[in-house]
Enzyme design. Structure first.
Site, PDB file in Angstrom:
ATOM      1  N   CYS A  84      42.238  52.230  56.218  1.00 39.36           N
ATOM      2  CA  CYS A  84      42.775  51.821  57.525  1.00 39.36           C
ATOM      3  C   CYS A  84      44.288  51.577  57.523  1.00 39.36           C
ATOM      4  CB  CYS A  84      42.033  50.618  58.079  1.00 39.36           C
ATOM      5  SG  CYS A  84      42.185  49.133  57.077  1.00 39.36           S
TER       6      CYS A  84
ATOM      7  N   LYS B 241      30.284  42.455  55.425  1.00 39.43           N
ATOM      8  CA  LYS B 241      31.547  42.286  56.148  1.00 39.43           C
ATOM      9  C   LYS B 241      31.279  42.464  57.629  1.00 39.43           C
ATOM     10  CE  LYS B 241      36.155  44.271  56.655  1.00 39.43           C
ATOM     11  NZ  LYS B 241      37.167  45.172  56.077  1.00 39.43           N
TER      12      LYS B 241
ATOM     13  N   LYS C 150      32.262  38.209  54.186  1.00 36.85           N
ATOM     14  CA  LYS C 150      33.544  38.106  54.876  1.00 36.85           C
ATOM     15  C   LYS C 150      33.356  38.189  56.375  1.00 36.85           C
ATOM     16  CE  LYS C 150      37.744  40.726  55.463  1.00 36.85           C
ATOM     17  NZ  LYS C 150      38.348  42.006  55.381  1.00 36.85           N
TER      18      LYS C 150
HETATM   19  C1  PBG Z   1      40.219  46.534  55.598  1.00 36.07           C
HETATM   20  C2  PBG Z   1      40.361  45.068  55.466  1.00 36.07           C
HETATM   21  C3  PBG Z   1      40.497  44.133  56.490  1.00 36.07           C
HETATM   22  C4  PBG Z   1      40.642  42.882  55.871  1.00 36.07           C
HETATM   23  C5  PBG Z   1      40.579  43.089  54.504  1.00 36.07           C
HETATM   24  N1  PBG Z   1      40.389  44.448  54.274  1.00 36.07           N
HETATM   25  C6  PBG Z   1      40.627  44.271  57.951  1.00 36.07           C
HETATM   26  C7  PBG Z   1      39.663  45.001  58.769  1.00 36.07           C
HETATM   27  O1  PBG Z   1      38.527  45.289  58.380  1.00 36.07           O
HETATM   28  O2  PBG Z   1      40.079  45.320  59.877  1.00 36.07           O
HETATM   29  C8  PBG Z   1      40.833  41.589  56.610  1.00 36.07           C
HETATM   30  C9  PBG Z   1      41.344  40.443  55.818  1.00 36.07           C
HETATM   31  C10 PBG Z   1      41.846  39.304  56.624  1.00 36.07           C
HETATM   32  O3  PBG Z   1      41.671  39.208  57.854  1.00 36.07           O
HETATM   33  O4  PBG Z   1      42.438  38.426  56.001  1.00 36.07           O
HETATM   34  N2  PBG Z   1      41.078  47.227  54.751  1.00 36.07           N
END
Ligand code: PBG
Length: 336
Positions: free
Chosen positions: A136, A209, A262
Site C-alpha cells: 500500500c 487485522k 490489530k
Molecule cells: C499496511 C499497514 C497499515 C498499518 C500497518 N500496516 C495500514 C492499513 O492497513 O491501512 C497501520 C498501523 C497504524 O495505524 O499504526 N501496510
C-alpha cells in the site's frame, strides 16, 4: 443495590471468617508490586519507524506528535537511540521515491526499506529488524495489492508480497511481517524464504487485522491512503470474533511463527481469545489512532498522558499480548 447483592454482602459479614479484606494487599507500594500479576517490560516492545528517501530528513507526522518520517541516515541514528533505551526491535515502513500501479519499489533490491535494513544492520547489528510486508505504501492507488477493475486481486498480489519479503530477508531483515490480509500470503512467503535458504527467518503475520478507522494517522505517516474504495474486501469486519480465530488458524497452518491482532484497544477480547485458543507468541499493534487520541487528549490537559499510556500498554499485555508494537515504546521504556 440489588437484593441479591445485599444477600452476598450479608453472607460475607456473617458467615465468612475471618472478615475478607481484599484491601490488605493494596496497602503498601511494596506489597502491591509483589502481588502484581502483569509486568510490562521493554522486551515486549517493537518500535515502528517510517523511512523516506533523501538525506537528513526528519519530518514530524502532524497527526502523530513525536513520530517522524526519516531518511536512512537519521533512521540509523534513531535505531542506535532505540537500542540504547533497551528496546529490542523496530518495524520498518517505507515511503518510496516513486509509486506505480504494481508497487515496484516494494520488491526492488535497492528499495528504500532494503537500503535502510542494510544501513541499520551495519551500524546497529544487535537491533532486531522487522519489516512490514505490504504494497500500500508503494502503489499509486494506495491499495495493498494489484487492482483490476474494482477488485484488489489476491493471488497475483501474494506473489509480489513474497518477492518483497525475500528482498527484505536478502537485505538482512531478522523477521518479516505481512500486513496485507490476503489469503495464502504466509504460505507463499514461507515457501520463497525456504527456497532461498532463509528457513530460519520467522514470519510475524498480521493475522487478525480489522478494517479500522484507527489507522487514519498512519496513512498520513506512510502516505498510503487508498485513492478510491477501502480495505474492507480483505481486512476484517470489526463486528467479528469467531472469524478472527479462523484467520489466525489459517496463518498458523501456513507457517506463521508469531500472530498479531490489530488494532489493540478495541480488540482486547480478540487478543485474549487468540492467546487462550492457540497459545502462540501473540503480538498486538497499538495503532496510530490509539496513539494520537492519547497525545491529543494529553495536550489538551484532559488526561494524564503518561499514566494513560502505561495503563493502556499494561491492559494490552494483561489481555494476552506477548509483544506490543507501539509508537509509545520510547516514552514507556524511559519510565520502566
Ligand atoms: C499496511 C499497514 C497499515 C498499518 C500497518 N500496516 C495500514 C492499513 O492497513 O491501512 C497501520 C498501523 C497504524 O495505524 O499504526 N501496510
Amino acid at each position: 443495590m440489588h437484593n441479591s447483592d445485599k444477600l452476598i454482602l450479608s453472607n460475607i459479614k456473617t458467615e465468612t471468617h475471618p472478615f475478607r479484606r481484599l484491601r490488605r494487599t493494596r496497602m503498601t507500594a511494596t506489597l502491591r508490586s509483589m502481588v502484581r500479576e502483569t509486568e510490562l517490560s521493554k522486551n515486549d516492545f517493537i518500535y515502528p519507524l517510517f523511512v523516506v528517501p533523501g538525506t537528513n530528513v526528519k519530518k514530524e507526522v502532524s497527526s502523530m506528535p513525536g513520530v517522524y518520517q526519516m531518511s536512512v541516515d537519521n533512521i540509523v541514528r534513531e535505531c542506535a537511540g532505540v537500542k540504547s533505551l533497551g528496546i529490542p526491535a523496530v518495524i520498518l515502513f517505507g515511503i518510496p521515491e516513486h509509486k506505480d500501479e504494481v508497487g515496484s519499489e516494494a520488491y526492488d533490491e535497492l528499495g528504500i526499506v532494503q537500503r535502510a535494513i542494510h544501513a541499520i544492520k551495519k551500524e546497529v547489528p544487535e537491533l532486531f529488524v522487522i519489516t512490514d510486508v505490504c504494497l500500500c505504501e508503494y502503489t499509486s492507488h494506495g491499495h495493498c495489492g494489484i487492482v483490476r477493475g474494482d477488485e484488489i486481486v489476491n493471488d497475483e498480489s501474494i506473489e509480489l508480497l513474497a518477492r518483497e519479503a525475500l528482498t527484505h530477508a536478502q537485505a538482512g531483515a531478522d523477521m518479516v511481517a505481512p500486513s496485507d490480509m490476503f489469503d495464502g500470503r504466509v504460505q507463499a512467503i514461507r515457501a520463497i524464504l525456504d527456497e532461498n535458504n532463509f528457513q530460519n527467518i520467522p514470519i510475524m503475520s498480521y493475522a487478525a487485522k480489522y478494517a479500522s478507522g484507527f489507522y487514519g494517522p498512519f496513512r498520513e505517516a506512510a502516505e498510503s491512503t487508498p485513492k478510491f474504495g477501502d480495505r474492507r474486501s480483505h481486512q476484517m469486519d470489526p463486528a467479528n470474533s469467531n472469524e478472527a480465530l479462523r484467520e489466525v488458524q489459517a496463518d498458523i497452518d501456513e507457517g506463521a511463527d508469531i500472530v498479531m491482532v490489530k488494532p489493540a484497544l478495541p480488540y482486547l477480547d480478540i487478543i485474549r481469545r487468540v492467546k487462550d485458543v492457540f497459545q502462540m507468541p501473540t503480538a498486538a499493534y497499538n495503532v496510530s489512532g490509539e496513539y494520537s487520541m492519547v497525545k491529543a487528549a494529553g495536550r489538551l490537559g484532559w488526561i494524564d498522558e503518561q499514566r494513560v499510556m502505561m495503563e493502556m500498554l499494561t491492559g494490552i499485555k494483561r489481555a494476552g499480548a506477548d509483544l506490543i508494537l507501539t509508537y509509545f515504546a520510547k516514552e514507556a521504556a524511559k519510565l520502566l
